[in-house]
Design a protein around this motif. Sequence first.
Motif, mmCIF file in Angstrom:
data_model
loop_
_atom_site.group_PDB
_atom_site.id
_atom_site.type_symbol
_atom_site.label_atom_id
_atom_site.label_comp_id
_atom_site.label_asym_id
_atom_site.label_seq_id
_atom_site.Cartn_x
_atom_site.Cartn_y
_atom_site.Cartn_z
ATOM 1 N N ASN A 157 44.855 33.979 36.844
ATOM 2 C CA ASN A 157 45.390 34.028 38.207
ATOM 3 C C ASN A 157 46.516 35.044 38.374
ATOM 4 O O ASN A 157 46.502 35.811 39.342
ATOM 5 C CB ASN A 157 45.859 32.629 38.624
ATOM 6 C CG ASN A 157 44.697 31.669 38.787
ATOM 7 O OD1 ASN A 157 43.832 31.856 39.634
ATOM 8 N ND2 ASN A 157 44.667 30.625 37.971
ATOM 9 N N VAL A 161 46.236 38.275 41.045
ATOM 10 C CA VAL A 161 47.187 38.526 42.137
ATOM 11 C C VAL A 161 47.872 39.872 41.950
ATOM 12 O O VAL A 161 48.079 40.627 42.910
ATOM 13 C CB VAL A 161 48.226 37.382 42.223
ATOM 14 C CG1 VAL A 161 49.319 37.726 43.235
ATOM 15 C CG2 VAL A 161 47.541 36.073 42.608
ATOM 16 N N GLY A 180 48.448 31.034 50.936
ATOM 17 C CA GLY A 180 47.917 30.242 49.839
ATOM 18 C C GLY A 180 47.195 28.997 50.295
ATOM 19 O O GLY A 180 47.278 28.577 51.452
ATOM 20 N N THR A 187 46.170 25.849 41.007
ATOM 21 C CA THR A 187 45.775 27.248 41.214
ATOM 22 C C THR A 187 46.553 27.869 42.369
ATOM 23 O O THR A 187 46.961 29.032 42.303
ATOM 24 C CB THR A 187 44.273 27.355 41.492
ATOM 25 O OG1 THR A 187 43.904 26.380 42.462
ATOM 26 C CG2 THR A 187 43.460 27.126 40.237
ATOM 27 N N ARG A 191 49.112 31.081 41.883
ATOM 28 C CA ARG A 191 48.912 32.351 42.593
ATOM 29 C C ARG A 191 50.130 32.677 43.460
ATOM 30 O O ARG A 191 50.518 33.842 43.576
ATOM 31 C CB ARG A 191 47.628 32.282 43.422
ATOM 32 C CG ARG A 191 46.385 32.246 42.549
ATOM 33 C CD ARG A 191 45.120 31.882 43.289
ATOM 34 N NE ARG A 191 44.059 31.569 42.319
ATOM 35 C CZ ARG A 191 42.876 31.072 42.637
ATOM 36 N NH1 ARG A 191 42.572 30.818 43.904
ATOM 37 N NH2 ARG A 191 41.994 30.807 41.703
ATOM 38 N N GLY A 240 44.611 33.171 49.375
ATOM 39 C CA GLY A 240 44.553 32.457 48.104
ATOM 40 C C GLY A 240 43.199 31.999 47.633
ATOM 41 O O GLY A 240 43.028 31.696 46.451
ATOM 42 N N ASN A 241 42.206 31.910 48.512
ATOM 43 C CA ASN A 241 40.833 31.610 48.087
ATOM 44 C C ASN A 241 39.873 31.965 49.213
ATOM 45 O O ASN A 241 40.296 32.416 50.294
ATOM 46 C CB ASN A 241 40.662 30.149 47.635
ATOM 47 C CG ASN A 241 40.913 29.140 48.743
ATOM 48 O OD1 ASN A 241 40.738 29.428 49.925
ATOM 49 N ND2 ASN A 241 41.310 27.933 48.372
ATOM 50 N N TYR A 264 41.170 36.334 47.591
ATOM 51 C CA TYR A 264 40.917 35.802 46.249
ATOM 52 C C TYR A 264 39.597 35.054 46.303
ATOM 53 O O TYR A 264 39.441 34.137 47.104
ATOM 54 C CB TYR A 264 42.042 34.859 45.816
ATOM 55 C CG TYR A 264 42.310 34.898 44.331
ATOM 56 C CD1 TYR A 264 43.393 35.595 43.807
ATOM 57 C CD2 TYR A 264 41.456 34.265 43.441
ATOM 58 C CE1 TYR A 264 43.633 35.643 42.443
ATOM 59 C CE2 TYR A 264 41.683 34.311 42.076
ATOM 60 C CZ TYR A 264 42.773 34.991 41.583
ATOM 61 O OH TYR A 264 42.989 35.045 40.224
ATOM 62 N N GLN A 282 36.453 36.210 40.495
ATOM 63 C CA GLN A 282 36.692 35.379 39.318
ATOM 64 C C GLN A 282 35.476 35.226 38.411
ATOM 65 O O GLN A 282 35.606 34.731 37.298
ATOM 66 C CB GLN A 282 37.135 33.977 39.745
ATOM 67 C CG GLN A 282 38.436 33.908 40.486
ATOM 68 C CD GLN A 282 38.896 32.470 40.606
ATOM 69 O OE1 GLN A 282 39.418 31.887 39.668
ATOM 70 N NE2 GLN A 282 38.698 31.879 41.778
#
Length: 334
Positions: A157, A161, A180, A187, A191, A240-241, A264, A282
Motif C-alpha cells: 500500500n 500511494v 480514503g 487498508t 493508504r 482509496g479504492n 487505487y 494491485q
Amino acid sequence: MADVAAEAHVSVKTVSRVVNREPGVRRDTEQRVRGVIDRIGFMRHDGARILRQGRTQTIALVVEDLANPFYSQIGAAVEREARIRQHQLITASAEGSPTRERVVLEGLINRRVDGLVVVPAGERPATDPTVSASGTPIVYVDRPVRGEPCDTVISDNPGGVRSAVEHLVANGHRRIAFLGDDAEFWTARQRREAFVAIHDALGLPGDTRIAMGPHTVESLAPRLDAWSRERTPITAVITGNNRVTLNALHAMRQVGIEMGLVGYDDFELADLIEPAVTVVHQDPTSIGQKAVLQLFARLLGDESPAQTVVMPTRLIVRESGRLPASLRARKALP
C-alpha cells in the motif's frame, strides 16, 4: 460399488480405482467399468470418503463484499487453484461485520472445510475457541490481524500511494487531496498514512487535504466543489479504492469540475472513460493465487513459521493524472 464390480466382472478395488482416477487400471477395463457406471447411475458417496480420509476436499473463501470486482477476482483465482487440486470452493461474505464473520467461520468449520482464505472484517482475529480448536489452516488476505502470527498476503500500500503521488507531481500537480475509504479498515488507514508521509517528504504546499469514508456521490460533490474553489485550489485527488473512485467520478461530473485523478484499484471500463483513468493496480489474481497456494502448502504438512507476503503494485498510466486543460490555462495567465 459392489453392483458395478459384479456387472463389469472386476473387483471392488478396481471400481474404486476407476472412480477415484487412480493409476493401475488397464484402459479397456476402465472403459468397461465406466460404461457400467453410466448405465446403472452409480455415484460416489462423498460422505463415506470423508469418514475414511478425514478430509472434505473443500476450502472456503470469506470476503467483505462478493459484489466488489476486487474480491471476485481474488475468488476466481482461489477457485481455479482449488479446482486444479480437485477441491470445491465455498464462498461467503462477512459484509464487513466481525460478528457476522465469526458466525460464518463457525458454520464453515462445522461443515469441516479443510482450510480457509479470509479477508478479515477487523484487525483482531474473529475466531472463537471452537474455530481455533479445530486446527483449520487460515490464510488472511488484504488485511492483517493482530495477535499470534498468521499467514497473510497483502499489497504494498505505501508503494502504491507513493507511485500515485509522484505521478501527479510529475504532471504538474502540487495541491493534491486524498479520498480514503472507511478508516475502520486497516487498508484505508495505511493508504492515508502513506499519503501524508509522501506529501510531507515531497514538501508539497499547504496542509494535507484528506477525507475518509464511507463516501457517496452526494457527500463527495460539495467537498470536491469546495476544494476546487479554495484560494489555492486542489487540482488532483487520489482515491482509496475502486468504489471511492467511481463515486468521485460521478461527483465531479455532477458539479462540473475538472481535477486530476489517480484511483487505487483498476476497474472495468477504466480505460474507456474520458479521460481514461490512471490507477494503482494491485493484481487481485496474483494475490488470490498466492494465498491459496500457501493454504495448500499448509494442508500438505508445511509447518514453517507463519509468513506475511507483500505483493507489489503497478501504476497503470492513462490520462486522468494530467493537469486538466482549464487548470493549465489558468497557470499560463500572467
